[in-house]
Design an enzyme around this catalytic site. Structure first.
Site, short mmCIF file in Angstrom:
data_model
loop_
_atom_site.label_atom_id
_atom_site.label_comp_id
_atom_site.label_asym_id
_atom_site.label_seq_id
_atom_site.Cartn_x
_atom_site.Cartn_y
_atom_site.Cartn_z
N ASP A 223 0.83 -1.20 0.00
CA ASP A 223 0.00 0.00 0.00
C ASP A 223 0.87 1.26 0.00
OD1 ASP A 223 -2.81 0.93 0.39
OD2 ASP A 223 -1.98 1.83 2.22
N GLU A 299 1.68 -0.60 -4.96
CA GLU A 299 0.62 0.36 -5.24
C GLU A 299 1.29 1.71 -5.23
OE1 GLU A 299 -3.24 2.74 -3.78
OE2 GLU A 299 -1.49 2.38 -2.56
C1 BGC Z 1 -5.51 2.06 -0.42
C2 BGC Z 1 -6.67 2.87 0.02
C3 BGC Z 1 -6.33 3.46 1.38
C4 BGC Z 1 -5.02 4.26 1.33
C5 BGC Z 1 -4.49 4.51 2.69
C6 BGC Z 1 -4.49 3.13 -0.58
O1 BGC Z 1 -3.96 3.48 -1.62
O2 BGC Z 1 -5.70 1.34 -1.58
O3 BGC Z 1 -7.85 2.15 0.05
O4 BGC Z 1 -7.35 4.32 1.77
O5 BGC Z 1 -4.04 3.55 0.66
O6 BGC Z 1 -4.00 3.33 3.23
#
Ligand code: BGC
Length: 575
Positions: A223, A299
């Site tokens: 994340d 991500e």
């Molecule tokens: C996740 C989100 C989350 C954020 C904070 C992201 O990019 O996919 O759903 O709210 O990170 O953790």
């Protein structure tokens, strides 16, 4: 091939047939809150997933990625973790996780879990200890505490804004009741940012990785993998107007102290800092100590793609989400450009491209592709949003877009419910909304709840078979019988059968390990390429074109005569 004149240019992907599994895998995202609920309390759970895994085997996916199911106060749907090594009781227990994973592995499905390293929950013991400790102490140094500005420290340390809206700093109160330091939270105030310059923090996360690797997981989706390191001195920053909320780099025309990087972009001092890479090299070496080709997927909302490729250098992660592709409009020239750029950018570091159209943070593509007004990521759509999508056009484009995506070499991600053709739920009552974005912007941005509604399994039953009681943490629309999985199984032309057919053909023809040769001159609205034995032709325009020669093995819409209608994709094989 060809009634139409065609010219071929070659884009190759440097992979061999015996490549690692993740180079070509189709990975299905499970959002545990909304997949299947075994207890009937309205919240999906791990035993619910276990009970429904067979349907994913039938769908034909290679792996599942589960959004967070760890101990959490659920202020951001589990992305606020209070214990990285345990399961939140609302989802079950560690034993339930083990059982779920064992069943997945028995079915030949790999399991990827979500790692949330940029921030923890404010209920994590690391943070409660930091709060209780003295200013300037070792415990405080695990997070990003700073003195405020102004005469009495009454102003935040800088002007950064939270991704969810509002300031990115919150001031704490000392035990004697006087105002104290401020802590950074790039997301909600319940999600304090960890200090990744701290060796102690790094050591904790190595342990977290090992905990799940020892349990047998096949990898981690990481994340906010572009956010862990912040620029020295935490300089002020004003985003460019087109910056996007999750970290688009934006242009250079505004900014108090713009950090212009080598791409000439105004990069926020909290995204895509060079220092993140040594962390991922370290994690790579942890994963290497395990057998079975464990993986990391970033991500990282980073542009351009040539920069995102840094996350997947041979000694860092294996994959990075291709959000540039996700954000590309349904328009032939743009699609072709992004496909070219994706394959060539990742190829420079020997990595596969990934492809993705939907996830739990964006408007579902069956609605997004028919929006007629700008809709920045995270804004969501609600009853008052401009540019409301036509659901028929949206689904048609979504089916065509997925059929295009699944013909591409590399790894593809599918978000639960898209295989059912689910649209965004636009008319959720305000009182039901839960995304912190909605609250932090006082309802100005609807946020992401509309793509997170529990999915339908069986028509005509309470909760459409999500559970047996009809309880649901976000209300399900009343007209979802037709989207239910059971309404689509073995139904010719259903979206579910389209996905199943595409995944079967993709596997049979090893499309994920292939390379593409562009076919040009089929018209300005057409994206067409050969990938091995399969020719993919997507007509992203409104008018029909002449269907190129070949045996149709997949069509995103029924075909009549020798035409390929608008918003339709076909896969052709030799006659
Ligand atoms: C996740 C989100 C989350 C954020 C904070 C992201 O990019 O996919 O759903 O709210 O990170 O953790």
């Amino acid at each position: 091939m060809g009634r139409a004149t065609s010219k071929v240019t070659i884009m190759t992907l440097a992979v061999s047939p015996d490549s690692e599994w993740w180079r070509s895998a189709v990975i299905y995202q499970i959002y545990p809150r909304s997949f299947a609920d075994s207890t009937g309390d309205g919240m999906g759970d791990l035993p619910g997933i276990t009970a429904r895994l067979d349907s994913l085997k039938t769908l034909g996916v290679d792996a599942i990625w589960l959004s967070p199911f760890f101990t959490s106060p659920q202020k951001d749907a589990g992305y606020d973790v209070a214990d990285y090594c345990d399961v939140d009781p609302i989802f079950g227990t560690l034993a339930d996780f083990d059982a779920m994973q064992a069943k997945a592995h028995d079915l030949g499905i790999r399991v990827i879990v979500d790692l949330v390293p940029n921030h923890s929950s404010d209920q994590h013991v690391w943070f409660t200890e930091a709060l209780a400790a003295d200013e300037g102490s070792e415990a405080r140094d695990h997070y990003m505490f700073r003195e405020g500005k102004g005469e009495t420290g009454e102003l935040p340390p800088n002007n950064w804004e939270s991704v969810f809206g509002g300031p990115a700093w919150t001031r704490v109160t000392r035990p004697d009741g006087t105002p104290g330091q401020w802590y950074l939270h790039l997301f909600d105030s319940s999600q304090p940012d960890l200090n990744w310059k701290s060796e102690w923090v790094r050591a904790q996360f190595r342990d977290v990785l090992r905990f799940w690797l020892d349990r047998g997981v096949d990898g981690f989706r990481v994340d906010v993998a572009h956010g862990l390191i912040k620029a020295e001195g935490l300089p002020d920053y004003t985003p460019a107007p087109d910056g996007g909320s999750m970290g688009g780099s934006g242009s250079t025309d505004v900014g108090l102290e713009p950090a212009i990087d080598s791409d000439g972009r105004n990069t926020p001092p909290y995204w895509a800092q060079e220092g993140v890479h040594e962390i991922y090299r370290d994690w790579h070496s942890v994963l290497e100590q395990y057998d079975g080709e464990r993986v990391l997927c970033a991500e990282a909302w980073v542009e351009p793609l040539t920069k995102l490729a840094h996350w997947v250098r041979p000694d860092e992660m294996q994959q990075a989400f291709n959000f540039t592709y996700l954000e590309t409009p349904w328009q032939a020239a743009s699609l072709r450009r992004v496909i070219d750029n994706s394959i060539s950018s990742f190829a420079t570091v020997g990595a596969p491209s990934t492809w993705v159209l939907s996830n739990h943070d964006v408007v579902r593509h069956a609605s997004r592709l028919a929006l007629t007004a700008e809709n920045p990521q995270g804004a969501g759509i609600g009853p008052k949003s401009p540019g409301q999508p036509d659901p028929v056009v949206g689904l048609r484009r979504a089916r065509a877009a997925t059929s295009l995506m699944l013909g591409l070499p590399g790894s593809a991600y599918i978000y639960q419910g898209e295989e059912l053709g689910l649209p965004e739920v636009i008319d959720l009552p305000d009182s039901a909304r839960q995304d912190p974005t909605w609250f932090r912007t006082n309802g100005e941005r609807y946020g992401r709840d509309g793509c997170r509604v529990p999915i339908p399994w069986e028509p005509g039953t309470p909760g459409y078979g999500f559970n047996s009681t009809g309880a649901s943490w976000l209300p399900q629309p009343t007209d979802w019988d037709r989207y239910a999985r059971a309404s689509q199984v073995d139904v010719e032309g259903s979206t579910l059968e389209l996905y199943r057919a595409a995944l079967a053909l993709r596997a049979e023809n090893s499309l994920g390990l292939g390379s593409i040769e562009w076919i040009e001159n089929l018209g300005p609205d057409v994206v067409a390429f050969r990938n091995g034995a399969i020719t993919v032709v997507a007509n992203a325009g409104a008018s029909a074109i002449e269907l190129p020669a070949g045996r149709v093995v997949l069509a995103s819409e029924p075909l009549a005569g020798s035409e390929l209608p608008g918003d339709t994709t076909v896969w052709l094989a030799a006659e």
